[in-house]
Design an enzyme around this catalytic site. Structure first.
Site, mmCIF file in Angstrom:
data_model
loop_
_atom_site.group_PDB
_atom_site.id
_atom_site.type_symbol
_atom_site.label_atom_id
_atom_site.label_comp_id
_atom_site.label_asym_id
_atom_site.label_seq_id
_atom_site.Cartn_x
_atom_site.Cartn_y
_atom_site.Cartn_z
ATOM 1 N N ASP A 42 -61.448 13.895 68.732
ATOM 2 C CA ASP A 42 -61.126 13.781 70.148
ATOM 3 C C ASP A 42 -60.667 15.134 70.684
ATOM 4 O OD1 ASP A 42 -60.437 12.085 72.554
ATOM 5 O OD2 ASP A 42 -58.446 12.855 72.063
ATOM 6 N N GLU A 84 -65.834 16.217 70.116
ATOM 7 C CA GLU A 84 -65.875 16.100 71.572
ATOM 8 C C GLU A 84 -65.603 17.528 72.053
ATOM 9 O OE1 GLU A 84 -64.070 13.190 75.007
ATOM 10 O OE2 GLU A 84 -62.666 13.991 73.528
#
Length: 716
Positions: free
Chosen positions: A346, A382
Site C-alpha cells: 500500500d 501501489e
C-alpha cells in the site's frame, strides 16, 4: 513465577519460545528502562513486571525460564517526554511488542490511550498518567509449530498469473453454505465450497486485503463505524484476531495450505507506510511510546510534527536501520513461517523515500533485491503516495510489478465513449511499454485492473455517474471525485430492460478488455457476479451488507462469461506474452507480424486514424507463430494460435473487414460481449461489429488439423 529475568539474547527481536522458556528483545534507542508486563489468561489483570536486565546495541532483552506459549504480555517503556525533541515516552501506557506474533483481546478506546491529556491546548504541555492496560490487546508468546505436510507453493509464472482481490470477512460473512462460526474468517475462506468456486473461476492468486492486525480508528468508533478495509496497522507480524475463528495461528496456515493445494497463490496487501497511531494528537499504543524519534519521519524544523506521506498522520521512517529491519523481518516471517507467495505494498512510494525524496535505489528496495527470501516472491507496488513527487508509476526497480492506474482510467474512458482514447487504449492493451519497458522489465510488471477495493465496483461503474458516500459521515466529500463512470441516463438501479442490457454488456466489455490485454490482470472479488456498493466509492468504514458479498443475489451470466474469458486466457498463450511485442517478429507461414493494429478496413491504422478523436474502433492481431525468442529462457517460442481482437466503443455498429491471411482458411469466432451478433461464418470477409462490443476470433490455417470450437459469450 520467576522473580527476575536472565540476560538472554538481543536476537531475535520479539518473544521467542525455545521449549524451556522465552527470550524477549525490544529495540529502543532512547529508552531509559523497559519493563515486561505479564497478564492473566483473560488479559485483564497484570500479574507481574520484570525489568529487561540487559541492553545490547540499543536492544533491551531478557530471558524467562519456564515461560510457556499462551503467556500474555506487553511493555512499559521509560524515557523522556519531550515532544519538541521527538520523544513521547509514557510508562503509564502499556505498549504492544512490534514483533508480536499474535494478539489477544480487542482495542477498547478511551482517553487513557493518549500520552497527553485530551483537551489540552497543546499535547506537549500535558502528560497523562492514567493506565490504559485494560483496553489494550495483549501480545501472546506463541509456539510456531505446524504440520505443513506435502504443501508446495504453486510458483505460478508472472505471465500466467491472474489476481483476485478479496476481503476475508466480506467475502465469506454472508455465504449461505458456510457454517455460521466460520463466516468472516480465514477458516471460512478455506472452506471446500469457497475453494471449489475459486478453482472453477480460474484465478491463480488471491490478494488478501490487510490481514495483519489493524485498529478501528477512534474517530470511526465514535460514529459507530469501523476500519473495515484494515489499512490501519496495529501489528506487522500478527494476523487480525477477528479472522481467527479458533483463536489459533493455525487458521491462517491452514488457509495457505489448502489454497496451495488448489494451485492458488496467496498475496498479502501490506501497510508499512504508516501505523494506526496517527499524527501528534494520536494514541500511544506501540511504536510512539517505544521510540517515537526512531520509528517515524519527523519534521526537521519542529520534531513535534510528523512528515505525513500517507494521509493518515504519520509515516514509518525506513531510512532508520532498525525500522527497515522490522519491515524486512516482518516480510520474511510471512514468507517463511506463514508461506505466503507475495505482497502488495500500500502506498509503495513511501517505502522508497530517502531524505531527498523517492529513490528507486533506496535502502528498502536494495535490501529486498538482495534478500534471498524476498527477491523470490511476487512484489507489487501501489506506485504512489501523497507526499511531494509521490506519483511514481513505472519507476519501481526490476523485480517489481505495479498497479497500473492508467490502464484503469483509459479503459474506463474508452468504453464510456470519450473522444481521442484510441492511442492510450492501445498502449494499455500492449502491456504499457511506455511505462515498463526499461531495465529488463516485462509486460507482467503492469498490474492491469478496472476496479479495486478503492472506488466503484464494476456494476456501480456502469450504474452511477456520481459517488454516493453519505453513509461515511463526511457529507459525501470523501472518495474519488472523478471515476470515469457513466449511468446511461438513470442514476443507480433501473428496471428498464434495455438499460439493464446495456449495463450488462458494458461490464462484459470492461472485463474482456482487462483479460485480453497483455500484462497481469487483477479482478475485484464480486465483480464477476454483479456486486454493488450502491454507489459508495470509498466504503472503507462500512462493515455491513453494503460491503459484504450477497451470494444469494448473483449474475450467473456474468459469472459464466468471466469464466469463459479466463479459460481463453489460459488456452491462448498469445494473450499473455512475457515480452513486449513490437511487430519485429514475423510468422514464416502467414507473414503476419507478432502484433498489428487494424482499422475497420482490415488494414493497419495510419497516423490520421490513430489521432482521429472520433475513432472508437480498433482491431488487434496477435500472431501466435511469429518467430521469437523468449527473453526469460533464451529459447525459441513454441508456435501457438493467432488471435484477432476487435473493440468497438462506438454507439453505432461498425462494418469490420477481417484481414486476409495467406495459407489460412479463415477466421473462426470464439467470443463476443453481445447477444445480437449476426451469424458469423468462417468464410466471412467482413462482420458487423455491434455497438459497444468486443469480439474475438482465431485464425484457422492449412496446417491446423481440426477446426476451433465456436463459443457464445455465456457458454463454458
Amino acid at each position: 513465577m520467576a522473580s527476575s529475568l536472565e540476560p538472554g539474547q538481543p536476537y531475535p527481536l520479539g518473544s521467542s519460545w525455545d521449549g524451556r522458556g522465552a527470550n524477549f528483545a525490544l529495540f529502543s534507542a532512547h529508552a531509559e528502562k523497559v519493563e515486561l508486563c505479564v497478564f492473566d489468561r483473560a488479559g485483564q489483570r497484570e500479574l507481574e513486571r520484570f525489568v529487561l536486565p540487559a541492553c545490547t546495541d540499543q536492544i533491551w532483552h531478557g530471558y524467562w525460564p519456564g515461560c510457556q506459549p499462551g503467556t500474555l504480555y506487553g511493555y512499559r517503556v521509560y524515557g523522556p517526554y519531550e515532544p519538541h525533541l521527538g520523544h513521547r515516552f509514557n510508562h503509564h501506557k502499556l505498549l504492544l511488542d512490534p514483533y508480536a506474533k499474535q494478539l489477544k483481546g480487542a482495542l477498547r478506546w478511551s482517553e487513557a490511550h493518549y500520552g497527553y491529556r485530551v483537551g489540552s491546548p497543546r499535547e506537549d504541555l500535558s502528560f497523562d498518567r492514567r493506565d490504559n492496560a485494560r483496553g489494550v490487546p495483549k501480545c501472546v508468546v506463541v509456539d510456531e509449530a505446524f504440520t505443513w505436510g506435502e504443501e508446495r507453493a504453486p510458483n505460478t509464472a508472472w505471465s500466467d498469473t491472474v489476481i483476485y482481490e478479496i476481503h476475508v470477512r466480506g467475502y465469506t460473512i454472508r455465504h449461505p453454505e458456510l457454517p455460521q462460526p466460520l463466516r468472516g474468517t480465514f477458516a471460512g475462506l478455506a472452506h471446500d465450497k469457497v475453494l471449489a468456486y475459486l478453482k472453477a473461476l480460474g484465478i491463480t492468486a488471491v490478494e488478501l486485503m490487510p490481514v495483519q492486525a489493524f485498529a478501528d480508528d477512534h474517530f470511526l468508533v465514535k460514529q459507530g463505524l469501523h476500519n473495515y478495509w484494515g489499512y490501519s496497522s496495529l501489528a506487522y507480524f500478527a494476523p487480525e484476531p477477528r479472522y481467527l475463528s479458533s483463536g489459533s495461528l493455525k487458521d491462517f496456515k491452514h488457509l495457505v495450505r489448502v489454497l496451495h493445494d488448489a494451485g492458488i497463490e496467496v498475496i498479502l496487501d501490506v501497510v508499512y507506510n504508516h501505523t494506526c497511531e496517527g499524527d501528534r494528537m494520536g494514541p500511544t499504543l506501540c511504536w510512539r511510546g517505544i521510540d517515537n524519534a526512531s520509528y517515524y519521519w519527523l519534521r526537521s524544523d519542529d520534531r513535534r510534527y510528523y512528515n505525513d506521506f500517507s494521509g493518515c498522520g504519520n509515516s514509518l521512517n525506513l531510512t532508520h536501520p532498525r525500522v527497515l529491519q522490522m519491515v524486512l523481518d516482518s516480510l520474511r516471517y510471512w514468507v517463511q513461517q506463514m508461506r505466503v507467495d507475495g505482497f502488495r505494498f500500500d502506498l509503495g512510494a513511501a517505502l522508497g523515500r530517502e531524505e531527498h525524496g523517492f529513490d528507486p535505489g533506496s535502502g528498502f528496495f536494495d535490501a529486498v533485491q538482495q534478500d534471498p527470501v524476498l527477491n523470490r516472491v511476487k512484489l507489487i507496488a501501489e506506485p504512489w503516495d501523497i507526499g511531494p513527487g509521490g506519483y511514481r508509476s513505472g519507476q519501481f526497480p526490476l523485480g517489481w510489478a505495479e498497479w497500473n492506474d492508467r490502464f484503469r482510467d483509459s479503459t474506463r474512458r474508452f468504453w464510456r465513449g470519450d473522444p481521442g482514447e484510441l492511442p492510450e487504449l492501445a498502449k494499455r492493451l500492449h502491456g504499457s511499454a511506455d511505462l515498463f519497458e526499461h531495465n529488463g522489465r516485462r509486460p507482467d510488471a503492469s498490474i492491469n485492473f478496472i476496479c479495486s477495493h478503492d472506488g466503484f465496483t464494476l456494476l456501480d461503474l456502469v450504474s452511477y455517474k456520481q459517488r454516493h458516500n453519505e453513509a461515511n459521515g463526511e457529507n459525501n466529500r470523501d472518495g474519488h471525485h472523478e471515476n470515469f463512470s457513466a449511468n446511461y441516463g438513470v442514476e443507480g438501479p433501473s428496471n428498464d430492460p434495455q438499460l439493464q442490457a446495456l449495463r450488462a454488456r458494458q461490464q462484459r466489455n470492461l472485463l474482456a478488455t482487462l483479460l485480453l490485454a497483455q500484462g497481469t490482470p487483477m479482478l475485484l472479488a464480486g465483480d464477476e457476479i454483479g456486486r454493488t456498493q450502491q454507489g459508495n466509492n470509498n466504503a472503507y468504514c462500512q462493515d455491513n451488507p453494503l460491503n459484504w458479498l450477497d451470494w444469494n443475489r448473483t449474475d450467473p451470466e456474468l459469472l459464466a462469461f468471466t469464466r469463459r474469458l479466463l479459460q481463453l486466457r489460459r488456452q491462448y498463450p498469445v494473450l499473455r506474452r512475457p515480452w513486449f511485442l513490437h511487430a519485429s517478429n514475423f510468422s514464416p507461414n502467414t507473414g503476419l507480424a507478432d502484433i498489428q493494429w487494424l482499422g475497420a478496413a482490415g488494414t493497419r491504422l495510419d497516423d490520421t486514424a490513430w489521432h482521429d478523436p472520433a475513432a472508437r474502433c480498433l482491431g488487434v492481431l496477435l500472431a501466435g507463430d511469429a518467430t521469437a525468442v523468449n527473453p526469460s529462457t533464451a529459447a525459441a517460442v513454441e508456435p501457438c494460435e493467432t488471435l484477432l481482437l476487435l473493440f468497438n466503443a462506438s454507439a453505432d455498429a461498425v462494418l469490420f473487414h477481417l484481414p486476409e491471411v495467406r495459407n489460412a482458411t479463415g477466421w473462426h469466432f470464439l467470443l463476443a460481449t453481445t447477444d445480437d451478433f449476426p451469424n458469423l461464418l468462417a468464410a466471412a470477409a467482413s462482420v458487423t461489429l455491434p455497438a459497444r462490443s468486443v469480439a474475438v476470433y482465431a485464425l484457422q490455417t492449412h496446417a491446423d488439423s481440426a477446426p476451433l470450437p465456436r463459443s457464445e459469450h455465456s457458454s463454458e
